[in-house]
Design an enzyme around this catalytic site. Structure first.
Site, PDB file in Angstrom:
ATOM      1  N   VAL A 213      -4.735  -7.433   4.284  1.00 40.33           N
ATOM      2  CA  VAL A 213      -3.293  -7.233   4.135  1.00 40.33           C
ATOM      3  C   VAL A 213      -3.035  -5.866   3.509  1.00 40.33           C
ATOM      4  CG1 VAL A 213      -1.208  -8.049   2.978  1.00 40.33           C
ATOM      5  CG2 VAL A 213      -2.813  -9.691   3.960  1.00 40.33           C
ATOM      6  N   GLY A 214      -2.237  -5.055   4.209  1.00 39.63           N
ATOM      7  CA  GLY A 214      -2.022  -3.686   3.758  1.00 39.63           C
ATOM      8  C   GLY A 214      -3.252  -2.838   3.994  1.00 39.63           C
ATOM      9  N   ASP A 237      -0.832  -4.382   8.721  1.00 40.47           N
ATOM     10  CA  ASP A 237      -0.022  -3.419   7.975  1.00 40.47           C
ATOM     11  C   ASP A 237       1.281  -3.184   8.733  1.00 40.47           C
ATOM     12  OD1 ASP A 237       0.824  -1.283   6.178  1.00 40.47           O
ATOM     13  OD2 ASP A 237      -1.291  -1.002   5.691  1.00 40.47           O
ATOM     14  N   ASP A 257       5.045  -7.564   8.366  1.00 44.09           N
ATOM     15  CA  ASP A 257       5.592  -7.391   7.027  1.00 44.09           C
ATOM     16  C   ASP A 257       5.027  -8.482   6.128  1.00 44.09           C
ATOM     17  OD1 ASP A 257       7.095  -7.204   4.709  1.00 44.09           O
ATOM     18  OD2 ASP A 257       8.999  -6.896   5.751  1.00 44.09           O
ATOM     19  N   HIS A 275      -1.062  -3.765  -7.018  1.00 43.03           N
ATOM     20  CA  HIS A 275      -0.671  -2.879  -8.128  1.00 43.03           C
ATOM     21  C   HIS A 275       0.515  -1.981  -7.767  1.00 43.03           C
ATOM     22  CE1 HIS A 275      -3.285   0.998  -7.264  1.00 43.03           C
ATOM     23  NE2 HIS A 275      -2.603   0.612  -6.211  1.00 43.03           N
TER      24      HIS A 275
END
Length: 370
Positions: A213-214, A237, A257, A275
């Site tokens: 994810v991402g 992503d 998303d 983060h």
């Protein structure tokens, strides 16, 4: 009471008699001067990377004189050796390069353990990340930190106040910034993924399907799949990010998303994602991850820093520095302590967690449904 400074005192180079109070004042002044000017290290090393100085020395396989380095500069119609000499003086002082005298009296500059990490013509390098972190789009928001301290971020982050767009919007609007951002993520992915694979040992063995994810353009996931080719992987992503992703064996690129949904898999992998976001955002992401994995045997693998503000480990100061970057770039993004992580998992339905230290800035944080 006045005292004569011993030759071992940090202020002993100054002549005369100095009281303990005067010495303390002088040393405090020096500390502020040091912090005031430490940004010069960043712009100097950025210039060194852009000029490919380390790569020139590495190409010859031995220390080189200033004239030899200058002769090998690319796109330099009228180079000024005296200016480069001043930069190299600082770089030697900072142990980025060595300096030794040759038989004819020339200073020869060689590589150190640090300069090997700013080589641009090698796979394992921090050069792209260094260029990203020192790009004006990245640095200029720091001028607005005082404003968000006074006003909060309800009217936008420091990044938004500076650029009129949030950071991840900017990557979709500025192709050059998007390129730098992706290259920075790829280079750190290689470094961190190597540490994850070495430090996680058999952590991926029982996983048949994995979603990053991402995952950017897939650099991190490609390293994992190369080490564990049995894994069926999805690089997930934003659509404009995966649109630039190269093909990798065993990996499917999927745009979407993470605040809406996450593709289902045995395990979810997130490197340096949470983060960037506030607790509220992280709760949404983790709840979507919780839905995407099976109740039994599922897990979320988070690769992120576990901040110890009072610690003295190798990466403690760097983690705190990253927290300052996040302060200027993200709404609520921060480096989290173990207590922060524990609270997030409790809020999102994860029954237990495990922290595994690896030889890198972040740690591996496993979160389990049961």
């Amino acid at each position: 009471m006045e005292t004569v400074l011993s030759k071992h005192s940090p202020a002993s180079a100054f002549k005369g008699v100095m009281s303990a109070e005067e010495e303390e004042s002088l040393l405090g002044q020096v500390e502020i001067w040091r912090y005031m000017t430490c940004f010069t290290d960043s712009f100097a090393i950025k210039a060194i990377v852009e000029l490919r100085i380390a790569d020139i020395i590495d190409r010859y396989g031995k220390p080189l004189s200033l004239s030899q380095i200058v002769d090998n500069l690319e796109d330099a119609p009228s180079p000024d050796p005296s200016l480069l000499h001043r930069i190299m003086t600082l770089m030697v002082r900072r142990k980025i390069f060595t300096a030794e005298k040759s038989e004819n009296g020339d200073t020869l500059y060689g590589l150190t353990r640090a300069s090997k990490w700013i080589l641009r013509d090698t796979k394992m390098t921090l050069a792209p990340m260094l260029l990203l972190e020192n790009h004006p789009i990245h640095l200029n928001p720091t001028d607005y930190i005082k404003d968000i301290v006074r006003e909060g971020t309800k009217n936008g982050t420091a990044f938004f106040k500076c650029h009129g767009h949030e950071q991840f919007e900017m990557t979709g609007l500025d192709p050059e910034y998007n390129r730098l951002f992706n290259e920075g993520m790829v280079c750190t992915a290689r470094i961190v993924s190597k540490a994850v694979i070495n430090g996680y040992k058999d952590g991926f063995n029982q996983i048949k399907s994995l979603v990053d994810v991402g995952g950017g353009i897939g650099g991190s996931l490609s390293e994992i799949v190369r080490a564990y080719p049995h894994i069926k992987a999805i690089n997930f992503d934003l659509p404009h990010v995966v649109a630039t992703a190269p093909p990798y064996d065993g990996i499917t690129h999927v745009g979407g998303d993470m605040f809406v949904s996450v593709p289902p898999a045995d395990a979810i992998y997130m490197k340096w994602i949470l983060h960037d976001w506030s607790d509220e955002h992280c709760i949404k992401i983790l709840k979507n991850c919780r839905k995407a994995i099976p109740e039994k045997g599922g897990k979320v693998i988070i690769v992120d820093h576990v901040l110890k503000p009072e610690g003295d480990e190798l990466f403690t100061d760097i983690g705190i520095a990253f927290d300052m970057m996040l302060l200027s770039h993200n709404a609520g993004g921060k480096e989290r302590t173990e207590e922060n992580w524990k609270w997030l998992f409790k809020e999102t339905g994860f029954a237990r967690y495990n922290i595994i230290k690896i030889n890198a800035l972040p740690s591996i944080i496993e979160a389990f449904p049961i």
